[in-house]
Write an enzyme that holds these catalytic residues in place. Sequence first.
Site, PDB file in Angstrom:
ATOM      1  N   GLY A  14       0.818  -1.213   0.000  1.00 36.83           N
ATOM      2  CA  GLY A  14       0.000   0.000   0.000  1.00 36.83           C
ATOM      3  C   GLY A  14       0.848   1.257   0.000  1.00 36.83           C
ATOM      4  O   GLY A  14       2.087   1.190  -0.072  1.00 36.83           O
ATOM      5  N   GLY A  92      -4.342  -1.406   6.852  1.00 36.83           N
ATOM      6  CA  GLY A  92      -5.433  -0.599   7.392  1.00 36.83           C
ATOM      7  C   GLY A  92      -6.370  -0.146   6.294  1.00 36.83           C
ATOM      8  O   GLY A  92      -5.961   0.026   5.142  1.00 36.83           O
ATOM      9  N   ILE A  93      -7.628   0.030   6.662  1.00 37.64           N
ATOM     10  CA  ILE A  93      -8.640   0.502   5.704  1.00 37.64           C
ATOM     11  C   ILE A  93      -9.454   1.627   6.349  1.00 37.64           C
ATOM     12  O   ILE A  93      -9.416   1.787   7.572  1.00 37.64           O
ATOM     13  CB  ILE A  93      -9.600  -0.635   5.277  1.00 37.64           C
ATOM     14  CG1 ILE A  93     -10.336  -1.227   6.495  1.00 37.64           C
ATOM     15  CG2 ILE A  93      -8.851  -1.717   4.512  1.00 37.64           C
ATOM     16  CD1 ILE A  93     -11.473  -2.194   6.139  1.00 37.64           C
ATOM     17  N   THR A  94     -10.156   2.387   5.509  1.00 39.20           N
ATOM     18  CA  THR A  94     -11.164   3.322   6.032  1.00 39.20           C
ATOM     19  C   THR A  94     -12.537   2.866   5.549  1.00 39.20           C
ATOM     20  O   THR A  94     -12.663   2.266   4.471  1.00 39.20           O
ATOM     21  CB  THR A  94     -10.938   4.761   5.521  1.00 39.20           C
ATOM     22  OG1 THR A  94     -10.785   4.732   4.109  1.00 39.20           O
ATOM     23  CG2 THR A  94      -9.722   5.410   6.161  1.00 39.20           C
ATOM     24  N   GLN A 152     -15.435   9.161  11.299  1.00 36.23           N
ATOM     25  CA  GLN A 152     -14.471   8.076  11.545  1.00 36.23           C
ATOM     26  C   GLN A 152     -14.577   7.499  12.966  1.00 36.23           C
ATOM     27  O   GLN A 152     -13.565   7.231  13.605  1.00 36.23           O
ATOM     28  CB  GLN A 152     -13.049   8.573  11.305  1.00 36.23           C
ATOM     29  CG  GLN A 152     -12.738   8.810   9.832  1.00 36.23           C
ATOM     30  CD  GLN A 152     -11.240   8.815   9.574  1.00 36.23           C
ATOM     31  OE1 GLN A 152     -10.490   9.526  10.234  1.00 36.23           O
ATOM     32  NE2 GLN A 152     -10.793   8.014   8.623  1.00 36.23           N
ATOM     33  N   TYR A 155     -12.759   4.163  12.608  1.00 39.30           N
ATOM     34  CA  TYR A 155     -11.307   4.294  12.381  1.00 39.30           C
ATOM     35  C   TYR A 155     -10.613   4.895  13.606  1.00 39.30           C
ATOM     36  O   TYR A 155      -9.568   4.401  14.054  1.00 39.30           O
ATOM     37  CB  TYR A 155     -11.103   5.174  11.152  1.00 39.30           C
ATOM     38  CG  TYR A 155      -9.689   5.298  10.638  1.00 39.30           C
ATOM     39  CD1 TYR A 155      -9.162   4.352   9.760  1.00 39.30           C
ATOM     40  CD2 TYR A 155      -8.894   6.372  11.004  1.00 39.30           C
ATOM     41  CE1 TYR A 155      -7.877   4.493   9.259  1.00 39.30           C
ATOM     42  CE2 TYR A 155      -7.600   6.515  10.506  1.00 39.30           C
ATOM     43  CZ  TYR A 155      -7.103   5.570   9.633  1.00 39.30           C
ATOM     44  OH  TYR A 155      -5.830   5.712   9.135  1.00 39.30           O
ATOM     45  N   LYS A 159      -7.815   3.035  15.783  1.00 41.68           N
ATOM     46  CA  LYS A 159      -6.455   3.585  15.822  1.00 41.68           C
ATOM     47  C   LYS A 159      -6.053   3.985  17.243  1.00 41.68           C
ATOM     48  O   LYS A 159      -4.883   3.842  17.616  1.00 41.68           O
ATOM     49  CB  LYS A 159      -6.327   4.767  14.860  1.00 41.68           C
ATOM     50  CG  LYS A 159      -6.386   4.354  13.380  1.00 41.68           C
ATOM     51  CD  LYS A 159      -5.297   3.347  13.035  1.00 41.68           C
ATOM     52  CE  LYS A 159      -5.118   3.141  11.545  1.00 41.68           C
ATOM     53  NZ  LYS A 159      -4.066   2.154  11.211  1.00 41.68           N
ATOM     54  N   PRO A 185       0.803   8.502  11.796  1.00 42.22           N
ATOM     55  CA  PRO A 185       0.899   9.438  10.666  1.00 42.22           C
ATOM     56  C   PRO A 185      -0.238  10.452  10.684  1.00 42.22           C
ATOM     57  O   PRO A 185      -1.347  10.159  11.128  1.00 42.22           O
ATOM     58  CB  PRO A 185       0.763   8.527   9.438  1.00 42.22           C
ATOM     59  CG  PRO A 185       1.019   7.143   9.935  1.00 42.22           C
ATOM     60  CD  PRO A 185       0.556   7.127  11.351  1.00 42.22           C
TER      61      PRO A 185
HETATM   62  N1  CAA Z   1     -16.883  18.333   9.622  1.00 45.90           N
HETATM   63  C1  CAA Z   1     -17.990  18.947  10.110  1.00 45.90           C
HETATM   64  N2  CAA Z   1     -19.197  18.753   9.613  1.00 45.90           N
HETATM   65  C2  CAA Z   1     -19.318  17.939   8.564  1.00 45.90           C
HETATM   66  C3  CAA Z   1     -18.218  17.273   7.996  1.00 45.90           C
HETATM   67  C4  CAA Z   1     -16.971  17.513   8.571  1.00 45.90           C
HETATM   68  N3  CAA Z   1     -15.866  16.926   8.100  1.00 45.90           N
HETATM   69  N4  CAA Z   1     -18.661  16.502   6.976  1.00 45.90           N
HETATM   70  C5  CAA Z   1     -19.984  16.679   6.905  1.00 45.90           C
HETATM   71  N5  CAA Z   1     -20.380  17.573   7.851  1.00 45.90           N
HETATM   72  C6  CAA Z   1     -21.714  18.061   8.118  1.00 45.90           C
HETATM   73  C7  CAA Z   1     -22.375  18.480   6.833  1.00 45.90           C
HETATM   74  O1  CAA Z   1     -22.084  19.818   6.549  1.00 45.90           O
HETATM   75  C8  CAA Z   1     -23.837  18.262   7.141  1.00 45.90           C
HETATM   76  O2  CAA Z   1     -24.343  19.260   7.989  1.00 45.90           O
HETATM   77  P1  CAA Z   1     -25.896  19.639   7.965  1.00 45.90           P
HETATM   78  O3  CAA Z   1     -26.661  18.387   8.327  1.00 45.90           O
HETATM   79  O4  CAA Z   1     -26.013  20.705   8.967  1.00 45.90           O
HETATM   80  O5  CAA Z   1     -26.162  20.082   6.553  1.00 45.90           O
HETATM   81  C9  CAA Z   1     -23.791  16.996   7.960  1.00 45.90           C
HETATM   82  O6  CAA Z   1     -22.513  16.973   8.604  1.00 45.90           O
HETATM   83  C10 CAA Z   1     -23.930  15.813   7.005  1.00 45.90           C
HETATM   84  O7  CAA Z   1     -23.599  14.669   7.667  1.00 45.90           O
HETATM   85  P2  CAA Z   1     -23.523  13.368   6.791  1.00 45.90           P
HETATM   86  O8  CAA Z   1     -23.413  12.215   7.678  1.00 45.90           O
HETATM   87  O9  CAA Z   1     -24.689  13.360   5.817  1.00 45.90           O
HETATM   88  O10 CAA Z   1     -22.158  13.641   5.996  1.00 45.90           O
HETATM   89  P3  CAA Z   1     -21.776  13.102   4.586  1.00 45.90           P
HETATM   90  O11 CAA Z   1     -22.346  11.727   4.401  1.00 45.90           O
HETATM   91  O12 CAA Z   1     -22.098  14.125   3.583  1.00 45.90           O
HETATM   92  O13 CAA Z   1     -20.176  13.023   4.708  1.00 45.90           O
HETATM   93  C11 CAA Z   1     -18.179  11.912   5.382  1.00 45.90           C
HETATM   94  C12 CAA Z   1     -19.581  12.338   5.794  1.00 45.90           C
HETATM   95  C13 CAA Z   1     -18.254  10.934   4.208  1.00 45.90           C
HETATM   96  C14 CAA Z   1     -17.579  11.207   6.569  1.00 45.90           C
HETATM   97  C15 CAA Z   1     -17.381  13.164   5.011  1.00 45.90           C
HETATM   98  O14 CAA Z   1     -17.476  14.100   6.050  1.00 45.90           O
HETATM   99  C16 CAA Z   1     -15.913  12.849   4.820  1.00 45.90           C
HETATM  100  O15 CAA Z   1     -15.495  12.216   3.851  1.00 45.90           O
HETATM  101  N6  CAA Z   1     -15.093  13.307   5.745  1.00 45.90           N
HETATM  102  C17 CAA Z   1     -13.635  13.070   5.726  1.00 45.90           C
HETATM  103  C18 CAA Z   1     -13.292  12.096   6.773  1.00 45.90           C
HETATM  104  C19 CAA Z   1     -11.792  12.009   6.848  1.00 45.90           C
HETATM  105  O16 CAA Z   1     -11.093  12.992   7.121  1.00 45.90           O
HETATM  106  N7  CAA Z   1     -11.289  10.802   6.639  1.00 45.90           N
HETATM  107  C20 CAA Z   1      -9.853  10.626   6.683  1.00 45.90           C
HETATM  108  C21 CAA Z   1      -9.492   9.544   5.702  1.00 45.90           C
HETATM  109  S1  CAA Z   1      -7.759   9.424   5.499  1.00 45.90           S
HETATM  110  C22 CAA Z   1      -7.241   8.664   6.855  1.00 45.90           C
HETATM  111  O17 CAA Z   1      -7.981   8.242   7.683  1.00 45.90           O
HETATM  112  C23 CAA Z   1      -5.758   8.523   6.984  1.00 45.90           C
HETATM  113  C24 CAA Z   1      -5.300   9.031   8.268  1.00 45.90           C
HETATM  114  O18 CAA Z   1      -4.991   8.251   9.156  1.00 45.90           O
HETATM  115  C25 CAA Z   1      -5.124  10.507   8.457  1.00 45.90           C
END
Ligand code: CAA
Length: 249
Positions: A14, A92-94, A152, A155, A159, A185
């Site tokens: 990966g 690891g997965i998300t 998360q 996750y 973690k 990380p």
């Molecule tokens: N922060 C704050 N509010 C958020 C938000 C966020 N990141 N994401 C969505 N919201 C809010 C929206 O604005 C919406 O608000 P309203 O209801 O008031 O309109 C509400 O929350 C929607 O909630 P949903 O559950 O419907 O959100 P969604 O399905 O549209 O998206 C999600 C959710 C898919 C988790 C999206 O937020 C996302 O992809 N977030 C990123 C998560 C992230 O950072 N993952 C890291 C992956 S990488 C990794 O993990 C490696 C590592 O170790 C660093």
Amino acid sequence: MNPSSIALVTGGIGGLGSAICRQLAESGATVIAADLPSRTDRIEAFERDMVAYDGRVRFMALDVTDFEACKRLVDTIEQEVGRIDVLANVAGITRDASLRKMDKAQWDQLMAVNLDGVFHMSRAVVEGMLARGYGRIINISSVNGQTGQFGQTNYSAAKAGVHGFTMALARELAAKGITVNTVSPGYCETEMVMAVPEAIRARIIAQIPVGRLGSPEDIGRAVAFLASSHSGYITGANLPVNGGYFMSF
Ligand code: CAA
């Protein structure tokens, strides 16, 4: 790193895993990258990249969620390659979703890989390390296990659990020549992070004091440092490599 060390890296083909394999090989180790056999394109690319190391880096198939398969892989490596000095638990997965939208499968799949996998592999290598009175176990956690992240709960829980596991096992093995440490990380240039919606990713990058995503090599170098025979006085530690994104005290 002792030049003759043998290192096993789960999730080895990966984004972070392959950089970790490369850094361990740079340090002189023989490296086994264990990963799912279904990722054939990735395996071919990985093998091409690792040609430079004259056969010192090789791929072996593994599903870390399968306890018996983990034991079998360790037995095979010990017979065919030699004793395992270093285990890096990287697989690891998300399965990101807010809790209200998260289904049971998203929770269970994530725990099976990110947390059960760490137990399965550590359990499989520990007897050999104890018998030889030497070992290095490095578990990959995440900044999101330290801070929590929207979407998360699975996750972040796994973690955070990884570092709890690290500390407990470090205590069990501290007097036996085996260290157990965590590397956490931050957001790095990997497929996992690139899968985060662009607008959210841009917001995250804006909050990183160093001003950029981490490179996989940033993580690989930290793992190689903890994997070294010179790092024997560091155990139970959590080394954050996150560009200053989260600072604890
Ligand atoms: N922060 C704050 N509010 C958020 C938000 C966020 N990141 N994401 C969505 N919201 C809010 C929206 O604005 C919406 O608000 P309203 O209801 O008031 O309109 C509400 O929350 C929607 O909630 P949903 O559950 O419907 O959100 P969604 O399905 O549209 O998206 C999600 C959710 C898919 C988790 C999206 O937020 C996302 O992809 N977030 C990123 C998560 C992230 O950072 N993952 C890291 C992956 S990488 C990794 O993990 C490696 C590592 O170790 C660093």
